[in-house]
Design a protein around this motif. Structure first.
Motif, short mmCIF file in Angstrom:
data_model
loop_
_atom_site.label_atom_id
_atom_site.label_comp_id
_atom_site.label_asym_id
_atom_site.label_seq_id
_atom_site.Cartn_x
_atom_site.Cartn_y
_atom_site.Cartn_z
N TYR A 16 0.85 -1.20 0.00
CA TYR A 16 0.00 0.00 0.00
C TYR A 16 0.88 1.24 0.00
N ALA A 17 0.30 2.36 -0.38
CA ALA A 17 1.00 3.64 -0.40
C ALA A 17 0.17 4.68 0.33
N ASP A 18 0.85 5.56 1.04
CA ASP A 18 0.20 6.66 1.75
C ASP A 18 -0.14 7.76 0.74
N VAL A 19 -1.42 8.02 0.57
CA VAL A 19 -1.87 8.94 -0.48
C VAL A 19 -1.34 10.35 -0.27
N SER A 20 -1.35 10.84 0.96
CA SER A 20 -0.90 12.22 1.20
C SER A 20 0.56 12.42 0.82
N SER A 21 1.37 11.35 0.91
CA SER A 21 2.78 11.48 0.57
C SER A 21 3.00 11.69 -0.93
N LEU A 22 2.01 11.30 -1.74
CA LEU A 22 2.11 11.53 -3.19
C LEU A 22 2.26 13.02 -3.45
N PHE A 23 1.45 13.82 -2.80
CA PHE A 23 1.46 15.26 -3.02
C PHE A 23 2.65 15.92 -2.31
N GLU A 24 2.92 15.46 -1.09
CA GLU A 24 4.05 16.02 -0.34
C GLU A 24 5.36 15.81 -1.08
N ARG A 25 5.58 14.60 -1.56
CA ARG A 25 6.86 14.29 -2.20
C ARG A 25 7.00 15.02 -3.55
N ALA A 26 5.90 15.23 -4.26
CA ALA A 26 5.97 15.99 -5.51
C ALA A 26 6.41 17.43 -5.23
N LYS A 27 5.88 18.01 -4.15
CA LYS A 27 6.28 19.36 -3.76
C LYS A 27 7.74 19.39 -3.35
N VAL A 28 8.15 18.41 -2.54
CA VAL A 28 9.54 18.34 -2.09
C VAL A 28 10.49 18.20 -3.27
N LEU A 29 10.16 17.32 -4.20
CA LEU A 29 11.03 17.09 -5.35
C LEU A 29 11.18 18.35 -6.20
N ALA A 30 10.08 19.04 -6.46
CA ALA A 30 10.14 20.27 -7.25
C ALA A 30 11.02 21.30 -6.53
N ALA A 31 10.85 21.44 -5.22
CA ALA A 31 11.64 22.40 -4.47
C ALA A 31 13.12 22.02 -4.39
N CYS A 32 13.41 20.72 -4.26
CA CYS A 32 14.80 20.26 -4.26
C CYS A 32 15.49 20.62 -5.57
N ILE A 33 14.79 20.44 -6.66
CA ILE A 33 15.36 20.78 -7.97
C ILE A 33 15.67 22.27 -8.04
#
Length: 385
Positions: A364-381
């Motif tokens: 299973y995957a935590d749904v809220s982390s889908l959005f959190e990690r997309a934001k984190v990845l964009a900001a890291c870049i």
């Protein structure tokens, strides 16, 4: 830059339903490692999404498995940032009928939902968010392999990843994320070996002395293999599968075992191969013969120069976003991050959706982390100048 990040985050917040829809679409496409049609269907779906952003996409055909996708977005001449992933899963065709994509109590279920269809969505929407925010500092290159779960034993994908990664300044692999917010900076290499013994069959009642037991020979060698484990060097051997014999009243004329090996340093694999060959050459039961061969393997992901600096960028990004601070991890499982590191590119792995139990029916995957990690990845870049 702050305003650019906020625009990226706002884009992701505004497109959560779209992210869930493409996640469901990808999970519903069955793409086991040898399912060329399924893997190519995933690649086609992602290519359509990247084409809509003006990306330049290539498909590298592999004769025996699905194609590899390489898509470059952005017109900057600066060194690119890589986003990695894979399109295949471990699940056999037909699994989706039993476990369709569903969301219950904030958790998403379905074959490959965690490993790693969710990570593909994160990479895709990080790029979309960067475009919406007006980012143009560096080009972004998305690399998606088609047979990662098999260790690329039927393709040249590992070499292709190394080639494509040359000259990049950083890489983020959107592989399975961990619930405790751990991010991977180093992985052990892995290799699977098969050792086979040929004995002499005979009737266990009428002619027991005429036989040469392959299972007895293998029993000695199982112990020898397990004793190769060197905890201080980070090298472990595990005999995970044993097969042999045909019927209980016959001296078995054949036996085999499969051996999982984990190791830290790329140079160790030669020694490991030699150790197993020496065990194969040793004879406990007269007239038996043993051969050993490597079936598949992943190179180690080393913690190279630049890795810690890149992790610091990620750590600062989490602090900036008021999120729980990540911690750096060394783990035993392999990934394609090994090949970007071999190309000299500092890499942070496990940037994908968080969850548990990948490779099992309880995945299973935590749904809220889908959005959190997309934001984190964009900001890291954006933070990686």
């Amino acid at each position: 830059m702050k305003q650019m990040k906020e625009r990226a985050w706002q884009f992701i917040d505004a497109h959560q339903e779209d992210m869930l829809a493409i996640w469901q679409r990808l999970v519903q496409i069955e793409s086991g490692s040898m399912d060329r049609a399924g893997i190519d269907a995933v690649a086609q779906t992602i290519q359509q999404q990247m084409d809509s952003l003006g990306a330049v996409t290539r498909r590298i055909n592999m004769p025996h498995t699905g194609s590899m996708l390489v898509s470059s977005w952005g017109k900057s001449k600066a060194a690119p940032i890589l986003l990695l992933g894979h399109m295949d899963t471990v699940f056999p065709k037909g699994t989706i009928k039993e476990r369709p994509f569903t969301i219950q109590n904030g958790k998403a279920y379905g074959p490959g939902v965690l490993d790693m269809k969710g990570g593909i969505v994160i990479a895709l929407y990080a790029i979309k968010a960067l475009q919406a925010a007006g980012y143009s500092t560096r080009p972004i290159q998305l690399i998606l392999a088609g047979d990662e779960e098999l260790g690329h034993q039927h393709s040249s994908a590992a070499a292709c990843i190394q080639k494509e990664a040359k000259g990049a300044i950083a890489a983020f692999n959107c592989e399975t994320g961990f619930l405790d917010n751990g991010l991977v900076v180093q992985r052990k290499g892995s290799a699977v070996f098969e050792m086979c013994v040929q004995g002499i069959g005979a009737h266990a009642g009428n002619n027991p002395k005429g036989g040469r037991s392959a299972i007895l020979e293998m029993a000695h060698k199982v112990i020898d293999v397990q004793n190769l484990t060197d905890w201080s060097a980070g090298i472990t051997f595990n005999v995970g599968i044993i097969q042999g014999g045909t019927v209980v009243n016959a001296i078995p004329d054949r036996a085999s075992m499969q051996i999982d090996v984990r190791y830290l340093n790329p140079e160790d694999i030669g020694m490991i191969q030699q150790q197993l060959q020496q065990i194969a050459a040793k004879q406990y039961v007269p007239d038996t013969k043993t051969i050993v061969r490597q079936v598949v393997g992943f190179a180690p992901m080393k913690r190279i120069e630049g890795t810690d600096a890149l992790f610091d960028v990620v750590k600062r990004t989490y602090q900036e976003m008021n999120l729980p601070e990540p911690h750096a991890m060394l783990i035993g499982g392999g990934s394609d991050s090994a090949y970007t590191v071999l190309a000299g590119v500092p890499t942070i792995c496990a940037m994908g959706v968080k969850g548990e139990n990948n490779h099992t029916l309880r995945e299973y995957a935590d749904v809220s982390s889908l959005f959190e990690r997309a934001k984190v990845l964009a900001a890291c870049i954006m933070n990686r100048k």
